[in-house]
Design an enzyme around this catalytic site. Sequence first.
Site, PDB file in Angstrom:
ATOM      1  N   HIS A   1     -34.203 -12.551  -3.806  1.00  0.00           N
ATOM      2  CA  HIS A   1     -34.958 -11.356  -4.148  1.00  0.00           C
ATOM      3  C   HIS A   1     -35.945 -11.716  -5.256  1.00  0.00           C
ATOM      4  CE1 HIS A   1     -35.607  -7.286  -5.829  1.00  0.00           C
ATOM      5  NE2 HIS A   1     -35.143  -6.806  -4.688  1.00  0.00           N
TER       6      HIS A   1
ATOM      7  N   ASP B   1     -26.455 -13.428  -8.219  1.00  0.00           N
ATOM      8  CA  ASP B   1     -26.966 -12.072  -8.037  1.00  0.00           C
ATOM      9  C   ASP B   1     -25.990 -11.365  -7.112  1.00  0.00           C
ATOM     10  OD1 ASP B   1     -28.199  -9.769  -7.157  1.00  0.00           O
ATOM     11  OD2 ASP B   1     -30.034 -10.738  -6.474  1.00  0.00           O
TER      12      ASP B   1
ATOM     13  N   GLN C   1     -25.639  -7.138  -3.720  1.00  0.00           N
ATOM     14  CA  GLN C   1     -25.208  -6.781  -2.370  1.00  0.00           C
ATOM     15  C   GLN C   1     -23.748  -7.136  -2.098  1.00  0.00           C
ATOM     16  OE1 GLN C   1     -27.041  -4.946  -0.571  1.00  0.00           O
ATOM     17  NE2 GLN C   1     -28.950  -5.159  -1.713  1.00  0.00           N
TER      18      GLN C   1
ATOM     19  N   LYS D   1     -26.425   0.498  -6.361  1.00  0.00           N
ATOM     20  CA  LYS D   1     -26.022  -0.005  -5.050  1.00  0.00           C
ATOM     21  C   LYS D   1     -24.514   0.106  -4.851  1.00  0.00           C
ATOM     22  CE  LYS D   1     -29.826  -3.371  -5.033  1.00  0.00           C
ATOM     23  NZ  LYS D   1     -30.832  -2.557  -4.374  1.00  0.00           N
TER      24      LYS D   1
ATOM     25  N   CYS E   1     -38.727  -7.074  -0.997  1.00  0.00           N
ATOM     26  CA  CYS E   1     -38.827  -7.844  -2.255  1.00  0.00           C
ATOM     27  C   CYS E   1     -38.340  -9.276  -2.046  1.00  0.00           C
ATOM     28  CB  CYS E   1     -38.055  -7.167  -3.384  1.00  0.00           C
ATOM     29  SG  CYS E   1     -38.767  -5.608  -3.912  1.00  0.00           S
TER      30      CYS E   1
END
Length: 392
Positions: free
Chosen positions: A114, A187, A190, A213, A350
């Site tokens: 991202h 990261d 998700q 999220k 993104c």
Amino acid sequence: MTPVSRKVDFPGLINPDGSAWHYLDTAATAQKPQAVIDATGRALGEDYATVHRGVYTRSAQMTLGYEAARRRVAGFIGGREDELVFTRGATEAINLVAYSYPDKGRVLLSQLEHHSNIVPWQLAGWQVDVCPLTAGGRIDLDAAEAMLTPEHTIVAFAHVSNVLGSVLDARRAAELAHSVGARLLLDGCQAVPRMPVDVAALGCDFYAFSAHKLYGPTGIGALWGRAEQLDAMPPWQGGGSMIDRVTFERTTYAPPPQRFEAGTPAIVEAIGFAAACDYVEMIGLDAIERHEASLVRSLRDALRPMNDVSLFGPEDSAGIVSFALQGVHPHDLGTILDEENVAIRAGHHCAQPLMDTLGVPATARASFGLYSDQSDVDALIRGIERARRIFA
């Protein structure tokens, strides 16, 4: 298929006229359960006061609630409260490491990152190297092993791709980073909403994720970092709350995590963040992972026979299916689907370097949440079939 949670828990999933809204954009932001809405409402109302500064009762109580939220969020990923920094989101968490990490050498990223895991490193002056992907759309850790040198001080990879849904072998990535003396930042935006995460088991050194999220509020996220790593990092931003002693000649700073939380924090959002963790754990991350995997299989099985549809990413993608419909721009497809009460994401997500790697300007992306069910898949397929007729 029985969903793991009733849609009725999520007031945002019902249109004003009472019709169902087939929300398939959870990878962008998750809808909020009533439990989170109620928790933030109380925090904004009868419980509200500032934290850390007041000597009156309600301020003291809110301070206890805010720090309890820190413990709750840290515990959600298997960390300690003194290792959990509240940030404005995962983007700020990555920026914090990029700017404050004391040894700015080379950073190894991947082609699927991202923008929030690319641009901060560039802005902070790091030398960026890029690891390719496998044919199946995963970060190629064999290539990473060949690329890593002692000049690399950080490896920063997505735990789960926001476009392809591919899951990183994080434990191996940590071992590879550590073998050359580098630190691994993951990261986790998700990953945390759809699978159990234990930072100790993963072996990473930093873990960044956001609340919105994870069915929580916007405007807040977290950086988990090993205590010794955070302790070695200077403050990134200055102001109130992050200090020990201030004079015009010299300032000394609070220990982590307060060192990295300048100014009045996102008090209400932290309370909502903790409530979201409670809600998700009540449902069960193992159950959520199985549920979303079943929906991914159902959607991919429905799309695969369509010879004008290209599917991207691995078959076992985590809660996300990206695809392209030949002759139909993803934005046009998204507009047609919206007319059918189906919400997907259309664009580069993104992740423009990944689009370049895939050889497409954009994709359509359907992403599931714990509230998704087969009716959402069926509505999406009906909308795609309508688009195929329109553009035939």
